[in-house]
Design an enzyme around this catalytic site. Structure first.
Site, PDB file in Angstrom:
ATOM      1  CG  ASP A  42       3.845  -1.806  -0.204  1.00  0.00           C
ATOM      2  OD1 ASP A  42       4.001  -2.863   0.448  1.00  0.00           O
ATOM      3  OD2 ASP A  42       3.119  -0.866   0.183  1.00  0.00           O
TER       4      ASP A  42
ATOM      5  CD  GLU B  56       0.240   2.367   1.619  1.00  0.00           C
ATOM      6  OE1 GLU B  56      -0.457   3.185   1.011  1.00  0.00           O
ATOM      7  OE2 GLU B  56       0.848   1.438   1.044  1.00  0.00           O
TER       8      GLU B  56
ATOM      9  CD  GLU C  95       2.154   0.730  -4.049  1.00  0.00           C
ATOM     10  OE1 GLU C  95       2.490   0.335  -2.917  1.00  0.00           O
ATOM     11  OE2 GLU C  95       1.217   1.535  -4.232  1.00  0.00           O
TER      12      GLU C  95
ATOM     13  CD  GLN D 235       3.884   3.072   0.069  1.00  0.00           C
ATOM     14  OE1 GLN D 235       3.382   2.211  -0.652  1.00  0.00           O
ATOM     15  NE2 GLN D 235       3.279   4.221   0.339  1.00  0.00           N
TER      16      GLN D 235
END
Length: 258
Positions: free
Chosen positions: A174, A236, A139, A200
Protein backbone atom coordinates in the site's frame (compact mmCIF):
# COMPACT_ATOMS: atom_id res chain seq x y z
CA UNK A 1 -0.49 -0.14 -17.51
CA UNK A 2 -1.77 -1.84 -14.33
CA UNK A 3 -5.49 -2.26 -13.84
CA UNK A 4 -7.32 -0.45 -11.05
CA UNK A 5 -9.86 -2.04 -8.71
CA UNK A 6 -12.47 -0.05 -6.81
CA UNK A 7 -12.49 -0.75 -3.09
CA UNK A 8 -16.22 -0.96 -2.45
CA UNK A 9 -15.80 -0.58 1.29
CA UNK A 10 -14.50 2.96 0.60
CA UNK A 11 -15.82 4.00 -2.82
CA UNK A 12 -19.48 4.60 -3.70
CA UNK A 13 -20.31 4.52 0.01
CA UNK A 14 -23.26 6.81 -0.72
CA UNK A 15 -24.97 3.70 -2.13
CA UNK A 16 -26.11 0.44 -0.51
CA UNK A 17 -23.32 -2.13 -0.67
CA UNK A 18 -24.73 -4.34 -3.43
CA UNK A 19 -25.52 -1.31 -5.61
CA UNK A 20 -21.87 -0.26 -5.56
CA UNK A 21 -20.92 -3.02 -8.03
CA UNK A 22 -22.98 -1.48 -10.83
CA UNK A 23 -21.70 1.99 -9.96
CA UNK A 24 -18.10 0.78 -10.18
CA UNK A 25 -18.70 -0.84 -13.55
CA UNK A 26 -20.41 2.28 -14.89
CA UNK A 27 -17.42 4.34 -13.78
CA UNK A 28 -15.09 2.13 -15.84
CA UNK A 29 -13.67 -0.26 -13.25
CA UNK A 30 -13.18 -3.89 -14.29
CA UNK A 31 -12.14 -5.10 -10.83
CA UNK A 32 -13.31 -4.54 -7.28
CA UNK A 33 -12.04 -5.34 -3.80
CA UNK A 34 -13.78 -5.24 -0.43
CA UNK A 35 -12.64 -5.35 3.15
CA UNK A 36 -14.99 -7.97 4.55
CA UNK A 37 -17.72 -9.60 2.42
CA UNK A 38 -19.09 -11.92 5.08
CA UNK A 39 -22.26 -10.00 5.97
CA UNK A 40 -23.63 -10.73 2.48
CA UNK A 41 -24.21 -14.25 1.12
CA UNK A 42 -21.62 -15.17 -1.49
CA UNK A 43 -24.25 -15.96 -4.12
CA UNK A 44 -25.63 -12.41 -3.90
CA UNK A 45 -22.18 -10.93 -4.42
CA UNK A 46 -21.50 -13.35 -7.27
CA UNK A 47 -24.68 -12.27 -9.02
CA UNK A 48 -23.62 -8.61 -8.89
CA UNK A 49 -20.14 -9.44 -10.15
CA UNK A 50 -21.48 -11.41 -13.08
CA UNK A 51 -24.19 -8.89 -13.95
CA UNK A 52 -21.61 -6.12 -14.19
CA UNK A 53 -18.66 -7.97 -15.72
CA UNK A 54 -16.47 -7.43 -12.67
CA UNK A 55 -13.70 -9.47 -11.06
CA UNK A 56 -13.36 -9.60 -7.28
CA UNK A 57 -9.60 -9.35 -6.82
CA UNK A 58 -9.06 -9.13 -3.04
CA UNK A 59 -10.72 -9.26 0.34
CA UNK A 60 -9.59 -9.75 3.94
CA UNK A 61 -9.87 -12.73 6.21
CA UNK A 62 -12.31 -12.17 9.08
CA UNK A 63 -10.57 -9.68 11.42
CA UNK A 64 -11.87 -10.78 14.81
CA UNK A 65 -13.91 -8.37 16.92
CA UNK A 66 -13.48 -5.28 14.73
CA UNK A 67 -16.04 -3.16 16.62
CA UNK A 68 -14.15 -3.89 19.84
CA UNK A 69 -10.84 -2.75 18.41
CA UNK A 70 -9.35 -5.93 16.98
CA UNK A 71 -7.49 -5.62 13.69
CA UNK A 72 -6.98 -9.24 12.73
CA UNK A 73 -5.40 -11.98 14.80
CA UNK A 74 -2.98 -13.88 12.56
CA UNK A 75 -0.14 -12.96 14.94
CA UNK A 76 -2.01 -13.57 18.21
CA UNK A 77 -1.03 -16.74 20.06
CA UNK A 78 -3.89 -18.75 21.54
CA UNK A 79 -6.22 -17.90 18.66
CA UNK A 80 -5.04 -20.67 16.31
CA UNK A 81 -8.37 -22.51 16.15
CA UNK A 82 -10.23 -19.27 15.49
CA UNK A 83 -7.72 -18.34 12.81
CA UNK A 84 -8.13 -21.72 11.12
CA UNK A 85 -11.92 -21.20 11.08
CA UNK A 86 -11.40 -17.74 9.59
CA UNK A 87 -9.19 -19.18 6.84
CA UNK A 88 -11.82 -21.83 6.11
CA UNK A 89 -14.62 -19.26 5.80
CA UNK A 90 -12.52 -16.92 3.65
CA UNK A 91 -11.52 -19.72 1.30
CA UNK A 92 -15.15 -20.77 0.88
CA UNK A 93 -15.99 -17.20 -0.15
CA UNK A 94 -12.91 -16.99 -2.38
CA UNK A 95 -13.81 -20.21 -4.16
CA UNK A 96 -17.43 -19.17 -4.66
CA UNK A 97 -16.45 -15.72 -5.95
CA UNK A 98 -13.35 -16.61 -7.95
CA UNK A 99 -11.18 -14.33 -5.83
CA UNK A 100 -7.47 -15.17 -6.05
CA UNK A 101 -6.08 -13.11 -3.12
CA UNK A 102 -6.81 -12.90 0.59
CA UNK A 103 -5.22 -10.50 3.06
CA UNK A 104 -4.51 -11.89 6.54
CA UNK A 105 -4.44 -9.05 9.07
CA UNK A 106 -1.82 -9.53 11.78
CA UNK A 107 -3.45 -7.85 14.77
CA UNK A 108 -2.16 -5.39 17.34
CA UNK A 109 1.12 -5.60 19.19
CA UNK A 110 -0.50 -4.70 22.51
CA UNK A 111 -2.87 -7.65 22.14
CA UNK A 112 0.13 -9.95 22.45
CA UNK A 113 1.12 -10.42 18.81
CA UNK A 114 4.25 -12.49 18.21
CA UNK A 115 6.37 -13.29 15.19
CA UNK A 116 6.17 -17.02 15.98
CA UNK A 117 2.37 -17.12 15.97
CA UNK A 118 2.28 -15.01 12.79
CA UNK A 119 4.63 -17.30 10.89
CA UNK A 120 2.83 -20.47 12.01
CA UNK A 121 -0.61 -19.15 11.11
CA UNK A 122 0.55 -17.83 7.74
CA UNK A 123 2.04 -21.22 6.92
CA UNK A 124 -1.31 -22.86 7.65
CA UNK A 125 -3.23 -20.29 5.61
CA UNK A 126 -0.88 -20.63 2.64
CA UNK A 127 -1.02 -24.42 2.78
CA UNK A 128 -4.81 -24.49 2.81
CA UNK A 129 -5.09 -21.83 0.09
CA UNK A 130 -2.61 -23.39 -2.34
CA UNK A 131 -4.85 -26.15 -3.78
CA UNK A 132 -7.43 -23.47 -4.67
CA UNK A 133 -4.88 -21.28 -6.42
CA UNK A 134 -5.35 -18.53 -3.83
CA UNK A 135 -2.56 -16.24 -2.59
CA UNK A 136 -2.35 -15.13 1.05
CA UNK A 137 -1.08 -11.57 1.47
CA UNK A 138 0.43 -9.55 4.30
CA UNK A 139 0.41 -5.75 4.41
CA UNK A 140 2.42 -3.23 6.43
CA UNK A 141 -0.07 -0.68 7.81
CA UNK A 142 0.67 2.75 9.23
CA UNK A 143 0.19 3.37 12.92
CA UNK A 144 -1.56 6.72 12.51
CA UNK A 145 -4.61 5.09 10.95
CA UNK A 146 -4.20 1.84 12.88
CA UNK A 147 -2.35 2.48 16.15
CA UNK A 148 -0.37 -0.47 17.43
CA UNK A 149 -0.58 -2.60 14.29
CA UNK A 150 1.96 -5.42 14.44
CA UNK A 151 3.36 -5.19 10.89
CA UNK A 152 4.36 -1.67 9.88
CA UNK A 153 7.53 -1.81 7.78
CA UNK A 154 8.10 -3.24 4.33
CA UNK A 155 11.41 -4.88 5.17
CA UNK A 156 9.76 -6.69 8.09
CA UNK A 157 7.11 -8.01 5.74
CA UNK A 158 9.85 -9.24 3.41
CA UNK A 159 11.51 -11.06 6.29
CA UNK A 160 8.24 -12.78 7.22
CA UNK A 161 7.74 -13.84 3.59
CA UNK A 162 11.24 -15.29 3.57
CA UNK A 163 10.71 -17.18 6.82
CA UNK A 164 7.37 -18.70 5.81
CA UNK A 165 8.76 -19.48 2.34
CA UNK A 166 5.42 -20.38 0.81
CA UNK A 167 5.11 -19.72 -2.94
CA UNK A 168 1.55 -18.42 -2.55
CA UNK A 169 2.40 -15.96 0.25
CA UNK A 170 3.02 -12.45 -1.01
CA UNK A 171 3.17 -8.76 -0.23
CA UNK A 172 0.29 -6.31 -0.33
CA UNK A 173 2.09 -3.02 -0.96
CA UNK A 174 0.00 0.00 0.00
CA UNK A 175 1.71 3.15 -1.23
CA UNK A 176 -0.18 5.39 1.20
CA UNK A 177 0.82 3.33 4.24
CA UNK A 178 4.42 3.21 3.01
CA UNK A 179 4.55 7.00 2.60
CA UNK A 180 3.27 7.64 6.11
CA UNK A 181 5.48 5.07 7.84
CA UNK A 182 8.74 5.20 5.89
CA UNK A 183 8.60 7.57 2.94
CA UNK A 184 10.60 6.80 -0.21
CA UNK A 185 7.68 5.23 -2.05
CA UNK A 186 9.69 5.09 -5.27
CA UNK A 187 12.43 3.14 -3.52
CA UNK A 188 9.84 0.75 -2.10
CA UNK A 189 8.44 0.09 -5.57
CA UNK A 190 11.89 -0.58 -6.98
CA UNK A 191 12.86 -2.88 -4.11
CA UNK A 192 9.63 -4.71 -3.38
CA UNK A 193 7.42 -4.73 -6.49
CA UNK A 194 8.69 -8.21 -7.39
CA UNK A 195 7.23 -9.41 -4.07
CA UNK A 196 3.93 -7.60 -4.53
CA UNK A 197 0.85 -9.60 -5.47
CA UNK A 198 -1.37 -6.55 -4.94
CA UNK A 199 -0.79 -2.78 -4.69
CA UNK A 200 -3.06 -0.13 -3.20
CA UNK A 201 -3.12 3.64 -3.49
CA UNK A 202 -4.49 6.71 -1.70
CA UNK A 203 -3.35 10.30 -1.31
CA UNK A 204 -1.62 11.48 1.85
CA UNK A 205 -2.28 13.00 4.25
CA UNK A 206 -6.07 12.51 4.25
CA UNK A 207 -6.29 9.22 2.31
CA UNK A 208 -8.20 10.92 -0.49
CA UNK A 209 -8.13 10.38 -4.23
CA UNK A 210 -4.65 9.96 -5.76
CA UNK A 211 -3.04 13.17 -7.00
CA UNK A 212 0.39 14.62 -7.60
CA UNK A 213 0.28 17.06 -4.69
CA UNK A 214 2.43 15.24 -2.12
CA UNK A 215 3.49 12.04 -3.86
CA UNK A 216 3.78 12.08 -7.64
CA UNK A 217 1.28 9.41 -8.61
CA UNK A 218 1.85 10.04 -12.31
CA UNK A 219 5.48 9.05 -11.77
CA UNK A 220 4.64 6.17 -9.40
CA UNK A 221 2.12 4.55 -11.73
CA UNK A 222 4.59 4.82 -14.62
CA UNK A 223 7.31 3.29 -12.46
CA UNK A 224 5.04 0.38 -11.52
CA UNK A 225 4.27 -0.16 -15.19
CA UNK A 226 7.94 -0.12 -16.21
CA UNK A 227 8.70 -2.64 -13.45
CA UNK A 228 6.46 -5.14 -15.23
CA UNK A 229 3.83 -5.38 -12.52
CA UNK A 230 0.84 -7.15 -14.04
CA UNK A 231 -1.50 -7.21 -11.04
CA UNK A 232 -4.20 -4.88 -9.80
CA UNK A 233 -3.91 -1.58 -7.98
CA UNK A 234 -6.66 -1.25 -5.40
CA UNK A 235 -8.23 2.17 -4.97
CA UNK A 236 -8.53 2.05 -1.19
CA UNK A 237 -9.09 5.75 -0.71
CA UNK A 238 -11.73 7.89 0.99
CA UNK A 239 -13.40 10.10 -1.61
CA UNK A 240 -13.36 13.75 -0.66
CA UNK A 241 -16.90 14.08 -1.98
CA UNK A 242 -19.16 11.80 -3.98
CA UNK A 243 -17.09 9.06 -5.57
CA UNK A 244 -18.03 9.80 -9.18
CA UNK A 245 -17.20 13.48 -8.79
CA UNK A 246 -13.67 12.58 -7.73
CA UNK A 247 -12.88 10.29 -10.64
CA UNK A 248 -10.92 12.87 -12.61
CA UNK A 249 -7.73 11.61 -11.00
CA UNK A 250 -6.96 8.80 -13.52
CA UNK A 251 -6.73 11.26 -16.41
CA UNK A 252 -4.70 13.68 -14.27
CA UNK A 253 -2.29 10.85 -13.40
CA UNK A 254 -2.01 9.52 -16.95
CA UNK A 255 -3.79 6.20 -16.41
CA UNK A 256 -7.04 4.46 -17.26
CA UNK A 257 -9.12 2.38 -14.91
CA UNK A 258 -9.55 -0.78 -16.98
Amino acid sequence: MPRFAANLSFLFAELPFLDRFEAAARAGFKGVEVMFPYAVPADEIKARLEANGLSLVLFNLPPGHWDKGERGFAALPGREDEFASAVDLALRYAEALGCPRLHAMAGLANHGATREAYVANLRLAAEWAAPLGVDILIEPINTRDMPGYFLTRTADARDVLDEVAAPNLGLQLDLYHRHLMEGDVEGAIREFVSRARHIQCADPPDRGEPSNAIVDYTRLFALIDRAGYAGWIGCEYKPRGETQAGLSWPAACGVGLG
